[in-house]
Scaffold this motif. Structure first.
Motif, PDB file in Angstrom:
ATOM      1  N   UNK A  81       0.833  -1.204   0.000  1.00  0.00           N
ATOM      2  CA  UNK A  81       0.000   0.000   0.000  1.00  0.00           C
ATOM      3  C   UNK A  81       0.871   1.259   0.000  1.00  0.00           C
ATOM      4  N   UNK A  82       1.937   1.235   0.782  1.00  0.00           N
ATOM      5  CA  UNK A  82       2.816   2.410   0.830  1.00  0.00           C
ATOM      6  C   UNK A  82       3.517   2.630  -0.499  1.00  0.00           C
ATOM      7  N   UNK A  83       3.934   1.535  -1.132  1.00  0.00           N
ATOM      8  CA  UNK A  83       4.576   1.683  -2.441  1.00  0.00           C
ATOM      9  C   UNK A  83       3.587   2.215  -3.469  1.00  0.00           C
ATOM     10  N   UNK A  84       2.321   1.794  -3.355  1.00  0.00           N
ATOM     11  CA  UNK A  84       1.301   2.276  -4.291  1.00  0.00           C
ATOM     12  C   UNK A  84       1.142   3.785  -4.175  1.00  0.00           C
ATOM     13  N   UNK A  85       1.137   4.303  -2.946  1.00  0.00           N
ATOM     14  CA  UNK A  85       1.021   5.753  -2.742  1.00  0.00           C
ATOM     15  C   UNK A  85       2.242   6.469  -3.302  1.00  0.00           C
ATOM     16  N   UNK A  86       3.433   5.936  -3.010  1.00  0.00           N
ATOM     17  CA  UNK A  86       4.674   6.565  -3.475  1.00  0.00           C
ATOM     18  C   UNK A  86       4.771   6.553  -4.998  1.00  0.00           C
ATOM     19  N   UNK A  87       4.388   5.437  -5.619  1.00  0.00           N
ATOM     20  CA  UNK A  87       4.463   5.347  -7.079  1.00  0.00           C
ATOM     21  C   UNK A  87       3.488   6.308  -7.745  1.00  0.00           C
ATOM     22  N   UNK A  88       2.324   6.498  -7.154  1.00  0.00           N
ATOM     23  CA  UNK A  88       1.368   7.464  -7.711  1.00  0.00           C
ATOM     24  C   UNK A  88       1.914   8.886  -7.584  1.00  0.00           C
ATOM     25  N   UNK A  89       2.597   9.153  -6.482  1.00  0.00           N
ATOM     26  CA  UNK A  89       3.215  10.471  -6.304  1.00  0.00           C
ATOM     27  C   UNK A  89       4.274  10.714  -7.376  1.00  0.00           C
ATOM     28  N   UNK A  90       5.094   9.705  -7.652  1.00  0.00           N
ATOM     29  CA  UNK A  90       6.132   9.834  -8.679  1.00  0.00           C
ATOM     30  C   UNK A  90       5.504  10.064 -10.045  1.00  0.00           C
ATOM     31  N   UNK A  91       4.415   9.330 -10.324  1.00  0.00           N
ATOM     32  CA  UNK A  91       3.743   9.472 -11.618  1.00  0.00           C
ATOM     33  C   UNK A  91       3.202  10.887 -11.795  1.00  0.00           C
ATOM     34  N   UNK A  92       2.546  11.424 -10.772  1.00  0.00           N
ATOM     35  CA  UNK A  92       1.987  12.771 -10.863  1.00  0.00           C
ATOM     36  C   UNK A  92       3.085  13.827 -10.955  1.00  0.00           C
ATOM     37  N   UNK A  93       4.193  13.588 -10.244  1.00  0.00           N
ATOM     38  CA  UNK A  93       5.308  14.535 -10.306  1.00  0.00           C
ATOM     39  C   UNK A  93       5.934  14.543 -11.689  1.00  0.00           C
TER      40      UNK A  93
END
Length: 350
Positions: free
Chosen positions: A316-328
């Protein structure tokens, strides 16, 4: 301006070619209808029509009516034609992709984008990196660049200059006169070289790959690996570290970006990601979501009969981090708050 009685005599002496007639028809029928017809032309036909449209003489209403009769199955009532080159571009844009339009018109869209965005692109860079590059330049060149940059980034850049040069640079900027187009082009070419260097650094395959690997790990593992790498090469760490973003890094994210990120993530994923998280991270997440969603998540987290599965929490934490990277990467959010200049200086000294 000619009288209405004379309209159609002097300008109609030269007969229209078939390509010019086709161009006139497209221009007359309007973007909506013309755009739908473009797919029936081959690329060579379109190029011929475009060339004809750009040199097309003015078409008076009576002559246009004759063309309408010739092509009565293809268009409705038209009018006199003006500004043909812009009109044909507008029609093409209605029915083709931007890339296809650029290819057909041969226009310098890429260069025009470069001209308008070069300074915006530069301000996205690290002021320290840009400052080191500019220190090799003449003070007048630096002054011109500062005069073109947004003031917020220009101020940061000025602080990167040696104390002994700042006064001279500021004086030259204050007294900047009109720069000749040739000199401006030379300077902007140098700035473009700098931007290419910055982008090459950002897109370095090696550092990207290492960062991607570390983004799949948990913070203690990442810290251990970075410490190990630093014993070999501090420069390598400096290349990789900015590309790493973990769940714990939400603390460093600007609140506005955090709100944009977390409001698009499902409540069950956020709940799982927050299980066992430190209080400060919990608060940073919960303060960025709606009050209703916060109450639901806090209620779930408060349940005492729920077993924590470390693997599911990590996912779950990786999912949040990966979405942040994608949006950035899409330019929609910032991963980290910009540091004050004093803090950067102290880090550099360390």
């Amino acid at each position: 301006m000619m009288d209405f009685d004379d309209f159609g005599s002097a300008v109609s002496t030269k007969p229209l070619s078939q390509a010019e007639k086709a161009a006139a028809v497209l221009l007359a029928m309007g973007k909506g209808v013309a755009g739908k017809l473009l797919k029936y032309f081959t690329q060579s036909e379109l190029q011929t029509i475009i060339a004809s449209a750009q040199t097309l003489r003015e078409i008076p209403p009576d002559e246009l009516l004759q063309l309408v009769n010739e092509f009565e199955d293809l268009f409705t009532e038209g009018a006199g034609l003006m500004d043909n080159a812009k009109a044909i571009e507008s029609i093409l844009e209605e029915g083709l992709t931007p890339e296809e339009v650029d290819g057909l018109l041969g226009r310098r869209t890429a260069f025009q984008a470069y001209e308008t965005s070069i300074w915006d692109r530069l301000q996205d860079a690290d002021p320290e990196f840009v400052g080191k590059f500019l220190q090799r330049e003449h003070p007048q060149t630096i002054a011109y660049i500062l005069s073109m940059l947004p003031s917020s980034f220009g101020a940061k850049l000025l602080l990167q200059m040696p104390d002994s040069r700042r006064a001279d640079i500021m004086n030259r900027t204050v007294n900047m006169k009109d720069v000749s187009p040739k000199a401006a082009q030379i300077i902007e070419n140098r700035v473009m070289e700098l931007i290419q260097m910055i982008e090459a650094e950002r897109n370095s395959n090696g550092s990207n790959k290492v960062a991607e690997l570390m983004n799949e790990l948990e913070k203690p593992q990442v810290d251990t690996l970075l410490s190990s790498l630093e014993t070999i090469s501090k420069e390598s760490v400096n290349k990789v570290r900015p590309k790493i973003f973990l769940f714990e890094d939400l603390l460093a994210m600007p609140q506005r970006s955090r709100v944009m990120l977390l409001n698009d993530i499902a409540a069950d994923i956020l709940t799982m990601a927050l299980r066992g998280a430190p209080a400060d991270i919990k608060e940073s997440v919960l303060s960025a979501i709606s009050p209703r969603q916060r109450r639901m998540i806090e209620s779930d987290l408060g349940a005492t009969n729920v077993a924590i599965n470390p693997r599911e929490v990590a996912i779950a934490r990786r999912a949040v981090a990966q979405e942040a990277i994608r949006l950035a990467n899409a330019g929609q959010i910032q991963l980290k708050e910009a540091k004050p200049e004093g803090e950067k200086a102290s880090e550099a000294a360390a």
